[in-house]
Write an enzyme that holds these catalytic residues in place. Structure first.
Site, PDB file in Angstrom:
ATOM      1  N   ASP A 150     -14.591  -9.833   8.784  1.00 12.37           N
ATOM      2  CA  ASP A 150     -14.089 -10.388  10.038  1.00 12.37           C
ATOM      3  C   ASP A 150     -15.263 -10.661  10.981  1.00 12.37           C
ATOM      4  O   ASP A 150     -16.189  -9.858  11.095  1.00 12.37           O
ATOM      5  CB  ASP A 150     -13.115  -9.403  10.693  1.00 12.37           C
ATOM      6  CG  ASP A 150     -12.268 -10.061  11.759  1.00 12.37           C
ATOM      7  OD1 ASP A 150     -11.061 -10.240  11.543  1.00 12.37           O
ATOM      8  OD2 ASP A 150     -12.826 -10.419  12.833  1.00 12.37           O
ATOM      9  N   ILE A 151     -15.224 -11.808  11.648  1.00 11.41           N
ATOM     10  CA  ILE A 151     -16.330 -12.206  12.518  1.00 11.41           C
ATOM     11  C   ILE A 151     -16.434 -11.301  13.746  1.00 11.41           C
ATOM     12  O   ILE A 151     -17.515 -11.140  14.316  1.00 11.41           O
ATOM     13  CB  ILE A 151     -16.171 -13.694  12.907  1.00 11.41           C
ATOM     14  CG1 ILE A 151     -17.495 -14.321  13.274  1.00 11.41           C
ATOM     15  CG2 ILE A 151     -15.140 -13.889  14.001  1.00 11.41           C
ATOM     16  CD1 ILE A 151     -17.461 -15.844  13.310  1.00 11.41           C
TER      17      ILE A 151
ATOM     18  N   ASN B 136      -0.646  -9.148  10.798  1.00 18.68           N
ATOM     19  CA  ASN B 136      -0.079  -9.584  12.071  1.00 18.68           C
ATOM     20  C   ASN B 136       0.818 -10.777  11.755  1.00 18.68           C
ATOM     21  O   ASN B 136       0.415 -11.673  11.007  1.00 18.68           O
ATOM     22  CB  ASN B 136      -1.185  -9.999  13.046  1.00 18.68           C
ATOM     23  CG  ASN B 136      -2.014  -8.817  13.525  1.00 18.68           C
ATOM     24  OD1 ASN B 136      -1.478  -7.727  13.734  1.00 18.68           O
ATOM     25  ND2 ASN B 136      -3.308  -9.003  13.686  1.00 18.68           N
TER      26      ASN B 136
ATOM     27  N   VAL C 205      -4.665 -16.598  13.711  1.00 15.87           N
ATOM     28  CA  VAL C 205      -5.018 -17.572  12.669  1.00 15.87           C
ATOM     29  C   VAL C 205      -3.799 -17.712  11.756  1.00 15.87           C
ATOM     30  O   VAL C 205      -3.372 -16.730  11.120  1.00 15.87           O
ATOM     31  CB  VAL C 205      -6.256 -17.122  11.869  1.00 15.87           C
ATOM     32  CG1 VAL C 205      -6.548 -18.105  10.744  1.00 15.87           C
ATOM     33  CG2 VAL C 205      -7.472 -16.983  12.786  1.00 15.87           C
TER      34      VAL C 205
ATOM     35  N   HIS D 162      -3.184 -13.605   6.071  1.00 17.17           N
ATOM     36  CA  HIS D 162      -4.327 -12.733   5.774  1.00 17.17           C
ATOM     37  C   HIS D 162      -3.930 -11.292   5.990  1.00 17.17           C
ATOM     38  O   HIS D 162      -3.100 -10.985   6.844  1.00 17.17           O
ATOM     39  CB  HIS D 162      -5.544 -13.100   6.640  1.00 17.17           C
ATOM     40  CG  HIS D 162      -5.255 -13.157   8.097  1.00 17.17           C
ATOM     41  ND1 HIS D 162      -4.675 -14.243   8.707  1.00 17.17           N
ATOM     42  CD2 HIS D 162      -5.441 -12.244   9.081  1.00 17.17           C
ATOM     43  CE1 HIS D 162      -4.521 -13.999  10.004  1.00 17.17           C
ATOM     44  NE2 HIS D 162      -4.978 -12.790  10.247  1.00 17.17           N
TER      45      HIS D 162
ATOM     46  N   HIS E 274      -5.521  -7.632   6.914  1.00 16.94           N
ATOM     47  CA  HIS E 274      -6.682  -6.930   7.470  1.00 16.94           C
ATOM     48  C   HIS E 274      -6.870  -5.614   6.713  1.00 16.94           C
ATOM     49  O   HIS E 274      -5.909  -4.869   6.518  1.00 16.94           O
ATOM     50  CB  HIS E 274      -6.462  -6.584   8.945  1.00 16.94           C
ATOM     51  CG  HIS E 274      -6.380  -7.743   9.872  1.00 16.94           C
ATOM     52  ND1 HIS E 274      -7.429  -8.136  10.680  1.00 16.94           N
ATOM     53  CD2 HIS E 274      -5.364  -8.598  10.154  1.00 16.94           C
ATOM     54  CE1 HIS E 274      -7.064  -9.171  11.420  1.00 16.94           C
ATOM     55  NE2 HIS E 274      -5.813  -9.477  11.124  1.00 16.94           N
TER      56      HIS E 274
END
Ligand code: 5GP
Ligand code: ZN
Length: 112
Positions: A32-33, A89, A98, A102, A104
């Site tokens: 993750d950025i 999420n 986003v 995905h 996490h």
């Protein structure tokens, strides 16, 4: 959303850089950025699926593979035995920003 405008599709196509930890046939994973934990990895199916709400029964093997891969990456990054969190999420109210499915993977905190 058109897939060409999707940030995660762009990363998967190699049009946007990312720090990959896994490149599989159906799922990729990258850091993750803006990490919210010492280890924070995003597991992303190559198939563009908006959110958990869009999963169909045909996607069940993919969803299971995401969870199994999360465990494998937890092992690889050395956080499996100390413990970790997995989070989807879902849509705006669930904190999703986003809109490409995905999972996490968070971990690596100091042991209690
Ligand atoms: P969401 O809130 O949608 O579940 O999580 C999206 C996550 O993607 C956030 O934790 C955010 O930091 C991360 N993110 C957003 N854009 C990028 C990007 O371009 N590259 C990477 N590596 N992570 C991103
Ligand atoms: Zn996408």
């Amino acid at each position: 959303m058109i897939e060409k405008d999707c940030m995660f599709c762009r990363i998967i196509r190699g049009e946007q850089p990312a720090d990959f930890v896994h490149r599989g046939e159906r799922i990729v994973a990258f850091k993750d950025i803006r990490p919210s934990a010492p280890v924070h990895i995003l597991l992303v199916p190559r198939k563009h699926i908006r959110s958990v709400n869009e999963l169909t029964p045909e996607d069940a093997p993919l969803a299971a593979e995401m969870i199994l891969l999360a465990h494998a990456l937890a092992e690889k990054t050395g956080i499996a035995s100390s413990g970790y969190k997995l989070l989807f999420n879902v849509e705006r109210g669930g904190g999703q920003f986003v809109f490409h499915l995905h999972l996490h993977l968070f971990g690596g905190w100091r042991p209690q």
